[in-house]
Write an enzyme that holds these catalytic residues in place. Structure first.
Site, PDB file in Angstrom:
ATOM      1  N   TYR A 146       0.852  -1.186   0.000  1.00 47.31           N
ATOM      2  CA  TYR A 146       0.000   0.000   0.000  1.00 47.31           C
ATOM      3  C   TYR A 146       0.886   1.234   0.000  1.00 47.31           C
ATOM      4  O   TYR A 146       1.872   1.303   0.735  1.00 47.31           O
ATOM      5  CB  TYR A 146      -0.884  -0.008   1.245  1.00 47.31           C
ATOM      6  CG  TYR A 146      -1.799   1.192   1.386  1.00 47.31           C
ATOM      7  CD1 TYR A 146      -2.882   1.377   0.525  1.00 47.31           C
ATOM      8  CD2 TYR A 146      -1.587   2.144   2.385  1.00 47.31           C
ATOM      9  CE1 TYR A 146      -3.731   2.470   0.661  1.00 47.31           C
ATOM     10  CE2 TYR A 146      -2.432   3.234   2.525  1.00 47.31           C
ATOM     11  CZ  TYR A 146      -3.500   3.398   1.663  1.00 47.31           C
ATOM     12  OH  TYR A 146      -4.339   4.473   1.809  1.00 47.31           O
TER      13      TYR A 146
ATOM     14  N   ASP B 226       9.223   2.845  -0.388  1.00 53.69           N
ATOM     15  CA  ASP B 226       8.222   3.506   0.437  1.00 53.69           C
ATOM     16  C   ASP B 226       8.446   3.059   1.881  1.00 53.69           C
ATOM     17  O   ASP B 226       8.101   1.948   2.262  1.00 53.69           O
ATOM     18  CB  ASP B 226       6.828   3.124  -0.053  1.00 53.69           C
ATOM     19  CG  ASP B 226       5.730   3.772   0.783  1.00 53.69           C
ATOM     20  OD1 ASP B 226       6.053   4.369   1.830  1.00 53.69           O
ATOM     21  OD2 ASP B 226       4.556   3.681   0.386  1.00 53.69           O
TER      22      ASP B 226
ATOM     23  N   LYS C 139       4.240   8.914   8.756  1.00 49.75           N
ATOM     24  CA  LYS C 139       3.975   8.345  10.074  1.00 49.75           C
ATOM     25  C   LYS C 139       4.936   8.852  11.165  1.00 49.75           C
ATOM     26  O   LYS C 139       4.797   9.978  11.601  1.00 49.75           O
ATOM     27  CB  LYS C 139       3.928   6.818   9.969  1.00 49.75           C
ATOM     28  CG  LYS C 139       2.802   6.404   9.004  1.00 49.75           C
ATOM     29  CD  LYS C 139       2.338   4.985   9.051  1.00 49.75           C
ATOM     30  CE  LYS C 139       1.025   4.832   8.310  1.00 49.75           C
ATOM     31  NZ  LYS C 139       1.081   4.125   7.039  1.00 49.75           N
TER      32      LYS C 139
HETATM   33  C1  LIG Z   1       0.402   4.554   5.736  1.00 48.70           C
HETATM   34  C2  LIG Z   1       1.147   4.351   4.492  1.00 48.70           C
HETATM   35  C3  LIG Z   1       1.020   5.219   3.396  1.00 48.70           C
HETATM   36  C4  LIG Z   1       0.009   6.315   3.366  1.00 48.70           C
HETATM   37  O1  LIG Z   1       0.246   7.290   4.290  1.00 48.70           O
HETATM   38  P1  LIG Z   1      -0.959   8.280   4.719  1.00 48.70           P
HETATM   39  O2  LIG Z   1      -0.309   9.224   5.647  1.00 48.70           O
HETATM   40  O3  LIG Z   1      -1.990   7.404   5.335  1.00 48.70           O
HETATM   41  O4  LIG Z   1      -1.442   8.918   3.477  1.00 48.70           O
HETATM   42  C5  LIG Z   1       1.839   5.014   2.314  1.00 48.70           C
HETATM   43  N1  LIG Z   1       2.733   4.016   2.283  1.00 48.70           N
HETATM   44  C6  LIG Z   1       2.886   3.166   3.304  1.00 48.70           C
HETATM   45  C7  LIG Z   1       3.906   2.096   3.227  1.00 48.70           C
HETATM   46  C8  LIG Z   1       2.091   3.293   4.440  1.00 48.70           C
HETATM   47  O5  LIG Z   1       2.215   2.411   5.432  1.00 48.70           O
END
Ligand SMILES: *Cc1c(COP(=O)(O)O)cnc(C)c1O
Length: 427
Positions: free
Chosen positions: A144, A239, A267
């Site tokens: 994701y 990511d 995060k």
């Molecule tokens: C949480 C997450 C996102 C999205 O971040 P948001 O702040 O919720 O938009 C993207 N990539 C990864 C790996 C994530 O865990």
């Protein structure tokens, strides 16, 4: 344990907010329950509207690694608020957090701050497309990267939980540029490179995936991706929105010794306030507006309060021996759960990456999204419900990570394992 007030709030919320929540994973839909409405949190504990207390293992889905309402973080936030909450002009705080970020991630020479992980990944993709002058991207099933159109194709997290990985509203003309590969399977990636004649702008991958539940990159996988990208002139985007400060101070790229071309963060870097970031070497980043032609902007990007929370959190995380302790706490919990599963005859695979883990209720190993989907979700729901009743607040989905933080004490772990032992009985 009454949750009457939460139920009332949900009813009210659902009239004005779709599903009553502002992010789908917060609903307890996947486990057949109603979400708790939270009134406060402190350290490892979270309290719902009815006054019930729980040991919190969601930690706002990762950010609260130093614990809720840490006095150093909250007092810095209060002081920052007194100086004004947003200026729409640059501040020294952005330089401080940028320098700290680059120190932690030497693969980046420059960084830009945004307000969410979604924005970071979306902007990283745009940058990769511009840099390579190519449109196609490769992502992995179950990974994701936020909810930008190009990335909502066979996505993990809420998209996996609710079985809508291909969201309506994403134009087919755009989705056709997203190619999906199988995590931990380099051949599946190589095949796409070959099929498309190498016409790939980037491969985007979670450093250590947490959004299909926690899955570990197998030895050589991330390095192999880097090699393939170099061979075909594509960029590797790692990511690390989730993994960035969760595996160690420096993320999966440090643990697995792979330097991606572009890194996404989020995060933890915002310490509980909305911050995302993406960075790369100078030549790539200078393509961004206003240095270069690739447009990207944000009214609240680099917000002074959010930067402050990030700076204070990263400062705390550099305390001596903290990650060692955090990883040890996590290992104790995971070893305990494995032992309980074995003793109680409940088949489960416990995958751990640093301070995050997932208990998959399946008997095989879980190395990709297809493996994760073999989990017994009815069993997961039961487990989740029993743990919640015992005061342990776990993510309400089989396809999410459990987050352990520095505020989790020996007592918390002890209580959690006691609860787990009872919850696994006859599961
Ligand atoms: C949480 C997450 C996102 C999205 O971040 P948001 O702040 O919720 O938009 C993207 N990539 C990864 C790996 C994530 O865990």
């Amino acid at each position: 344990m009454s949750t009457k007030k939460s139920a009332q709030l949900l009813k009210k919320a659902a009239r004005v907010i779709p599903g009553g929540v502002n992010s789908p994973v917060r609903a307890f839909k996947a486990v057949g329950g109603a979400p708790l409405f939270i009134s406060k949190a402190k350290g490892s504990r979270i309290y719902d509207a009815d006054g019930n207390e729980y040991i919190d293992y969601i930690g706002s889905w990762g950010p609260m690694i130093v614990g809720h309402a840490h006095p150093k973080v909250t007092s810095a936030i209060k002081k920052a608020a007194d100086r004004g909450t947003s200026y729409g002009a640059p501040t020294g705080l952005e330089i401080t957090l940028a320098e700290e970020t680059l120190k932690a991630f030497p693969s980046m020479e420059m960084v830009r701050f945004v307000s969410s992980g979604t924005e970071a990944a979306m902007s990283a993709i745009r940058l990769a497309r511009a840099y390579t002058k190519r449109d196609n991207i490769i992502k992995f099933d179950g990974c994701y990267h936020g909810h930008a159109d190009s990335l909502l194709v066979k996505a993990g997290s809420g998209a996996a939980t609710f079985g809508v990985p291909d969201s309506p509203g994403v134009p087919a003309d755009l989705a056709k540029h997203t190619f999906n590969a199988v995590y931990n399977d380099l051949d599946s990636v190589r095949a796409i490179f070959e099929e498309t004649g190498g016409n790939i702008a980037c491969v985007i991958v979670e450093g250590a995936p947490g959004n299909m539940g926690v899955v570990l990159p197998e030895p050589g996988f991330l390095g192999g991706l880097s090699t393939l990208c170099k061979q075909y002139g594509a960029l590797l985007i790692m990511d690390e929105v989730m993994s960035g400060f969760r595996l160690c101070y420096g993320g999966a790229q440090k643990v697995y010794n792979v330097a991606p071309d572009v890194t996404c963060l989020g995060k933890v870097i915002g310490g509980g306030l909305p911050v995302g970031a993406f960075g790369a070497r100078r030549g790539i980043m200078e393509m961004l507006s206003p240095s270069g032609p690739v447009y990207q902007a944000g009214t609240l990007s680099g917000n002074p309060i959010a930067m402050t929370a990030g700076i204070e959190t990263l400062k705390l995380l550099q305390g001596k021996g903290l990650y060692e302790r955090l990883l040890k706490t996590t290992a104790t919990l995971c070893d305990g759960i494995r032992e309980i599963g074995e003793r109680r005859g409940v088949a489960c695979a416990v995958n751990v990456a640093g301070s995050m883990f997932t208990v998959f209720f399946t008997d095989g190993k879980v190395a990709n999204y297809d493996d994760a989907k073999t989990s017994d979700r009815a069993r997961f729901s039961k487990w989740f419900g029993r743990m919640l009743k015992a005061g342990v607040y776990l993510p309400p989905s089989q396809f999410e990570a459990v987050f352990v933080g520095l505020a989790h004490s020996k007592d918390d772990i002890g209580h959690t394992l006691e609860a787990a032992d009872k919850a696994m009985k006859g599961l």
